[in-house]
Scaffold this active site. Sequence first.
Site, short mmCIF file in Angstrom:
data_model
loop_
_atom_site.label_atom_id
_atom_site.label_comp_id
_atom_site.label_asym_id
_atom_site.label_seq_id
_atom_site.Cartn_x
_atom_site.Cartn_y
_atom_site.Cartn_z
N LYS A 34 0.78 -1.28 0.06
CA LYS A 34 0.17 -0.01 0.10
C LYS A 34 0.91 1.30 0.09
O LYS A 34 1.66 1.14 0.86
CB LYS A 34 -0.75 -0.01 1.05
N ASP A 61 -3.24 4.30 -1.80
CA ASP A 61 -4.21 4.72 -0.88
C ASP A 61 -4.35 6.36 -0.85
O ASP A 61 -3.67 6.83 0.03
CB ASP A 61 -3.77 4.34 0.51
N LYS A 63 -7.18 8.16 -1.19
CA LYS A 63 -8.72 8.57 -0.82
C LYS A 63 -9.18 9.77 -1.35
O LYS A 63 -9.35 11.00 -0.81
CB LYS A 63 -8.50 8.95 0.74
N ASP A 66 -13.66 14.58 -4.38
CA ASP A 66 -13.81 15.75 -5.26
C ASP A 66 -15.05 15.87 -6.12
O ASP A 66 -15.63 14.95 -5.93
CB ASP A 66 -12.38 16.29 -6.08
N THR A 120 -11.56 6.67 10.86
CA THR A 120 -11.72 6.11 12.30
C THR A 120 -11.17 7.26 13.40
O THR A 120 -11.50 7.09 14.67
CB THR A 120 -10.69 4.88 12.79
N ARG A 211 3.36 -1.38 10.67
CA ARG A 211 4.60 -1.88 11.64
C ARG A 211 4.84 -3.20 12.05
O ARG A 211 6.00 -3.32 12.15
CB ARG A 211 4.47 -0.67 12.90
O1 C5P Z 1 1.35 0.20 11.08
P1 C5P Z 1 0.04 -0.08 11.21
O2 C5P Z 1 -0.34 -1.66 11.02
O3 C5P Z 1 -0.76 0.52 12.19
O4 C5P Z 1 -0.44 0.55 9.96
C1 C5P Z 1 -1.77 0.54 9.37
C2 C5P Z 1 -1.91 1.21 8.14
O5 C5P Z 1 -3.30 1.26 7.77
C3 C5P Z 1 -1.31 2.80 7.93
O6 C5P Z 1 -1.09 3.15 6.59
C4 C5P Z 1 -2.57 3.66 8.29
O7 C5P Z 1 -2.47 4.96 7.76
C5 C5P Z 1 -3.67 2.62 7.86
N1 C5P Z 1 -5.22 2.95 8.44
C6 C5P Z 1 -5.27 2.75 9.83
N2 C5P Z 1 -6.52 3.29 10.30
C7 C5P Z 1 -7.50 3.22 9.43
C8 C5P Z 1 -7.21 3.62 8.02
C9 C5P Z 1 -5.86 3.44 7.67
O8 C5P Z 1 -4.45 2.57 10.47
N3 C5P Z 1 -8.65 3.23 10.06
#
Ligand code: C5P
Length: 231
Positions: A34, A61, A63, A66, A120, A211
């Site tokens: 992503k 991603d 989003k 517009d 979220t 992560r």
């Molecule tokens: O590092 P981690 O597993 O938390 O990363 C999750 C990914 O999903 C990040 O790119 C974050 O921006 C995205 N994301 C999220 N929660 C959301 C929407 C997107 O963590 N509600």
Amino acid sequence: MSTDSPLIIALDYPSLDAALCMADSLDPARCRLKVGKELFTRSGPDVVEALHGRGFEVFLDLKFHDIPNTVAGAVEAAAEQGVWMVNVHAAGGRRMMETARERLDRQGLSTRLIAVTVLTSMMADDLAETGVAASPASQVERLAVLAHDSGMHGVVCSARESARLHELCGADFLKVTPGIRPAFAQAGDQRRVMTPGDAMAAGSTHLVVGRPITQAEEPMAALAAIEAELT
Ligand code: C5P
């Protein structure tokens, strides 16, 4: 390369070099990648091209939100780069989503087009301030059904929403779920987390993991541990 894996690894890096360094330690047969706003804004289409060159399928991603013609053009531009998935905000409304989907179909582009419902980060008070009186949960349902009816292939949603959205929109409607924490990982700044197995059992079709893999000593070993949790 196409993969059956539900895993999408979030390349949340500020530079092309850092993103490619991580990509080089991953296997395109076992995950997709992503690319988000920061990386894309810094490195542009080069990052997508470099990842495709390494055999990865890419979820762009960005989003988009517009007027319909502008979003359709952006979605078409992403699809022409060959990305596997791209997304828009469902709050842009039916006409915006329908126009974007029609543009893909008209050009014969098979890129998956999904929608973000409610961020979220938005709580009930935040929604109220924007004039939305509904609770976050009911607004998510409303926008997911609207996305489904407007031709979206799926939504980004939390695993907690997957079961309900499965009921409302069906099994084929993609449910792409971040906030995944394998049994071996710490939650970090994610507050509502779910394990990969629980998320898939709840009806998620794809899992976005950042992560727990990108900050692991050995990313492929972490990915293998997640695969093991899924079997
Ligand atoms: O590092 P981690 O597993 O938390 O990363 C999750 C990914 O999903 C990040 O790119 C974050 O921006 C995205 N994301 C999220 N929660 C959301 C929407 C997107 O963590 N509600």
